[in-house]
Design an enzyme around this catalytic site. Structure first.
Site, PDB file in Angstrom:
ATOM      1  N   HIS A 153       0.678  -1.308   0.044  1.00  0.00           N
ATOM      2  CA  HIS A 153       0.017   0.049  -0.090  1.00  0.00           C
ATOM      3  C   HIS A 153       0.992   1.053  -0.025  1.00  0.00           C
ATOM      4  CE1 HIS A 153      -2.844   2.837   1.927  1.00  0.00           C
ATOM      5  NE2 HIS A 153      -3.555   2.582   0.528  1.00  0.00           N
ATOM      6  N   HIS A 213       1.093   3.900  -2.946  1.00  0.00           N
ATOM      7  CA  HIS A 213       1.035   5.422  -3.088  1.00  0.00           C
ATOM      8  C   HIS A 213       2.244   6.022  -3.470  1.00  0.00           C
ATOM      9  CE1 HIS A 213      -3.107   6.068  -1.714  1.00  0.00           C
ATOM     10  NE2 HIS A 213      -3.100   4.866  -1.167  1.00  0.00           N
ATOM     11  N   HIS A 272      -8.035  -0.120  -4.833  1.00  0.00           N
ATOM     12  CA  HIS A 272      -8.968  -0.076  -3.355  1.00  0.00           C
ATOM     13  C   HIS A 272     -10.090  -1.122  -3.421  1.00  0.00           C
ATOM     14  CE1 HIS A 272      -5.978   3.095  -2.926  1.00  0.00           C
ATOM     15  NE2 HIS A 272      -5.790   2.874  -1.656  1.00  0.00           N
ATOM     16  N   GLU A 300     -10.403  11.297  -4.763  1.00  0.00           N
ATOM     17  CA  GLU A 300      -9.278  10.760  -3.830  1.00  0.00           C
ATOM     18  C   GLU A 300      -8.840  11.967  -2.700  1.00  0.00           C
ATOM     19  OE1 GLU A 300      -5.451   9.506  -5.872  1.00  0.00           O
ATOM     20  OE2 GLU A 300      -4.751   9.031  -3.970  1.00  0.00           O
ATOM     21  N   HIS A 308      -9.333  10.308   5.838  1.00  0.00           N
ATOM     22  CA  HIS A 308      -8.191   9.699   6.446  1.00  0.00           C
ATOM     23  C   HIS A 308      -7.821  10.795   7.734  1.00  0.00           C
ATOM     24  CE1 HIS A 308      -6.714   6.125   4.217  1.00  0.00           C
ATOM     25  NE2 HIS A 308      -7.166   6.676   3.329  1.00  0.00           N
TER      26      HIS A 308
HETATM   27 CU1  CUO Z   1      -4.791   3.753  -0.297  1.00  0.00          CU
HETATM   28 CU2  CUO Z   1      -7.058   5.839   1.297  1.00  0.00          CU
HETATM   29  O1  CUO Z   1      -5.413   4.762   1.549  1.00  0.00           O
HETATM   30  O2  CUO Z   1      -6.190   5.388  -0.635  1.00  0.00           O
END
Ligand code: CUO
Length: 678
Positions: free
Chosen positions: A196, A200, A225, A337, A356
């Site tokens: 993960h 990103h 996701h 996003e 988040h």
């Molecule tokens: Cu990967 Cu919210 O954690 O995009």
């Protein structure tokens, strides 16, 4: 250059960077983990760093060295964006090394690590270098905080060769009194969290536009996701838990708590916990120059549903842009996003990122307790927290709302004339036909690079993770045409029953299908037998790459160090198959061969790192499959289709398989160890 600069090569652990005094800032001495600090006599190799004019670091220094760093916080993004620009702007490698040495002394270590990793990944002259996996640089983000004192003690008392690995129990964050703890092995798996983080890094939502603007990045944000949620639900059903509930109401108490037990070695803080039934609150923190209300998020959310139901997005000039069948999901991904590619942040805001943030700061929304954010607000740690999946189930629900407005696939768009898949089977050594086997496996990782030990040398942490027995797919295909046909084999797996133990409708089950593999085949006329190994999956990266050379100096250790960068992105092979159950979890294996004419992307991918393309794409290339990501399960079914059986066309086949969790524990060297009880 083809050789690593920032990390040791081969089994040579000791590279020293001789930094001219002009670049040093003697007031700070923290170890970011990217550059080894060694005494003169310890280094096997020296790199002379040239001096360089110091840049203006005002923006990156808005974040102090002691703070934790999160891209989700706009101020931190700004700091990262500026630092990435500085590092990307260096004319050559020597300047980059000098600038890195200077910045490393002066900016927040997490921020520095992130910006340098992004720069290494995206500069043409460093693409072949390795980005050090975060587990090496910052092991504190991945393992039980209690281990570090033990590691220190072990390293003080014993010499490198005679140190014992330090055992990290599977159950260190909670007990089984918390039912969510049943799937902690999934949430806290280091390989999943590394994937993960790496994803990103490859697909940042901010930074220079040419770095962010990758082919179909909004769509891949959705799909990667979505598959995480499908896998999480699969894992939940394996453990007799119901599917995750999306976090729809942001004002209700959140039953899932999380106590990470991670100690930050760099930010001098433990990661905050969230007790069960915590409530999200408006965030207004001067320290982070951050203000966001729950009401903001609710307005953005409503605008998303408006846009989806109207089939178009409001643009800043007042026009509306259609959410088309082909491109709509990509636009929505960036909008939701949100990435800097969002065409209208004023109206649609920053919904997912702020989710988040609000969750990550609900314990100290106005900063009165001077607490930092919790694990959900850092991509390297966010998947540890059960609420991550509730947030992303909500995000996915918005995407699914859009998907449900799109044309359904009719038989023409699913079928492949002349191609019939007669059967598909799984063969696992030592198991009955069509049975997958899972068990626990122990492995060691070296913590020493992320810690400043004296005396130096390796200190291993031993963790336990899920593993499955490697297996082979055998697919019988009939080509009734006269010539060879090219097709894409798409393999998916889903639970057969829902949480009540009853059959699912196709419209529900399609969201639980996890993609296991995808590859191209040429089918000769008449019958064909396709054999494919589970380890060749284009979803995963091999175990050795997940943990790279962390097993150096171990018997049989020392994995190849090549192509870690883009190639470091990928679902960990050891998590390919969900846990299943001791009695054997009934599942359905789905195989389809689609017509390559509708899949093909014309590009040369030779030599490119493509082995985990399903989630990660291919570096500097177009996404290698023209269909919508998730095809053929990304749409509501055509009229008349209620069950998976109804959905099938002749080029598809389904087989009942079971996943049997054997509750064995296999040790590092392969031998059996005493069983764990659950
Ligand atoms: Cu990967 Cu919210 O954690 O995009």
């Amino acid at each position: 250059p083809t050789e690593p600069i920032f990390m040791p090569k081969g089994d040579n652990n000791n590279v020293a960077f001789d930094v001219p005094p002009a670049l040093l800032d003697n007031r700070v001495n923290a170890d970011s983990g990217l550059v080894n600090r060694l005494g003169a006599g310890e280094a096997d190799e020296h790199v002379q760093v040239r001096t360089i004019a110091l840049p203006d670091l005002t923006v990156p220094q808005l974040l102090s060295r002691e703070q934790n760093f999160s891209l989700f916080i706009p101020l931190h993004r700004q700091a990262a964006g500026r630092l990435i620009e500085i590092l990307m702007g260096m004319r050559n490698i020597d300047d980059l090394v000098s600038m890195s040495a200077a910045c490393r002394e002066r900016v927040n270590p997490y921020l520095f690590n992130y910006a340098l990793s992004v720069a290494i990944l995206h500069r043409p002259d460093t693409r072949n270098l390795q980005v050090p996996p975060l587990l090496e640089a910052f092991p504190d983000k991945f393992v039980d905080g209690a281990i570090f004192n033990k590691a220190r003690r072990e390293s003080e008392i014993f010499l490198s060769g005679s140190r014992q690995p330090l055992e990290i129990p599977l159950d260190y964050t909670a007990s089984d009194l918390d039912i969510e703890h049943r799937i902690a092995y999934f949430r806290e798996d280091p390989g999943i969290n590394l994937h993960h983080w790496h994803w990103h890094l490859v697909y940042p939502f901010t930074g220079p536009r040419n770095i962010v603007d990758k082919d179909r990045r909004g769509e891949i944000f959705y799909y990667m996701h979505q598959q995480i949620i499908a896998r999480y639900n699969f894992e939940r059903l394996s453990n007799k838990l119901a599917r995750v509930k999306r976090l729809l109401n942001w004002r209700e108490p959140i039953p899932e708590g999380y106590f990470p037990k991670l100690d930050s070695l760099v930010a001098s803080r433990v990661w905050p916990s969230r007790h069960s039934n915590a409530v999200m609150r408006d965030v207004n923190r001067e320290l982070d120059q951050l203000q966001v209300d729950i009401a903001d998020c609710e307005r953005w959310r409503d605008r998303f549903y408006d846009a989806i139901h109207q089939g178009s997005v409001l643009m800043p000039n007042g026009n509306r842009e259609l959410l088309t069948e082909e491109k709509g999901i990509d636009v929505l991904g960036n909008l939701l996003e949100a990435s800097i590619l969002s065409p209208n942040m004023n109206v649609y805001g920053d919904l997912h990122n702020m989710g988040h943030v609000l969750l990550g700061l609900c314990h100290d929304p106005d900063g009165r307790n001077l607490e930092t954010f919790s694990t959900i607000a850092d991509p390297a740690t966010s998947m540890r927290d059960p609420v991550f999946f509730r947030l992303h189930a909500f995000v996915d629900d918005i995407f699914q709302e859009h998907k449900s407005t799109l044309p359904r696939y009719d038989v023409n768009r699913l079928g492949y004339n002349g191609i019939t898949v007669r059967s598909v089977d799984i063969e696992t050594p030592g198991a009955p036909k069509n049975e997958l086997r899972t068990f626990w496996k122990k492995d060691d990782v070296d913590l020493s690079r992320g810690m400043d030990f004296t005396p130096r040398g390796n200190v291993f942490a031993r963790f336990t993770h899920l593993q499955h027995t490697d297996f082979v797919y055998k697919i019988q295909v009939e080509n009734s045409t006269n010539g060879p046909k090219v097709g894409t084999v798409r393999i998916f797996l889903a639970p057969k029953f829902d949480e009540r133990g009853v059959n699912m409708l196709f419209r529900d089950q399609r969201l639980l299908f996890i993609e296991l593999d995808k590859f191209t085949v040429t089918l000769k006329p008449k019958s064909n037998m396709i054999e494919r190994r589970s380890t060749d999956s284009s979803l995963t990266i091999p175990f050795e790459r997940t943990f790279r050379n962390l097993q150096l100096n171990r018997p049989g250790g020392g994995a190849a160090l090549d192509e870690f960068n883009f190639c470091g992105c990928g679902w960990p092979q050891h998590m390919l198959i969900p846990k299943g159950s001791p009695e054997g979890m009934p599942c359905e294996l789905f195989v389809m061969i689609s017509n390559f004419d509708g899949d093909k992307i014309n590009q040369n991918t030779e030599g490119a790192c493509a082995d985990a393309a399903i989630f990660c794409g291919i570096r500097d290339k177009l996404y290698p499959d023209k269909r919508s990501m998730g095809y053929p399960f990304d749409r509501m079914p055509r009229d008349g289709v209620n069950t998976l059986q109804d959905f099938l066309t002749p080029n598809m086949s389904v087989r009942d398989v079971t996943i049997k969790f054997t509750n064995r524990t296999v040790g590092v060297q392969g031998g059996e160890e005493p069983n764990r009880l659950t």
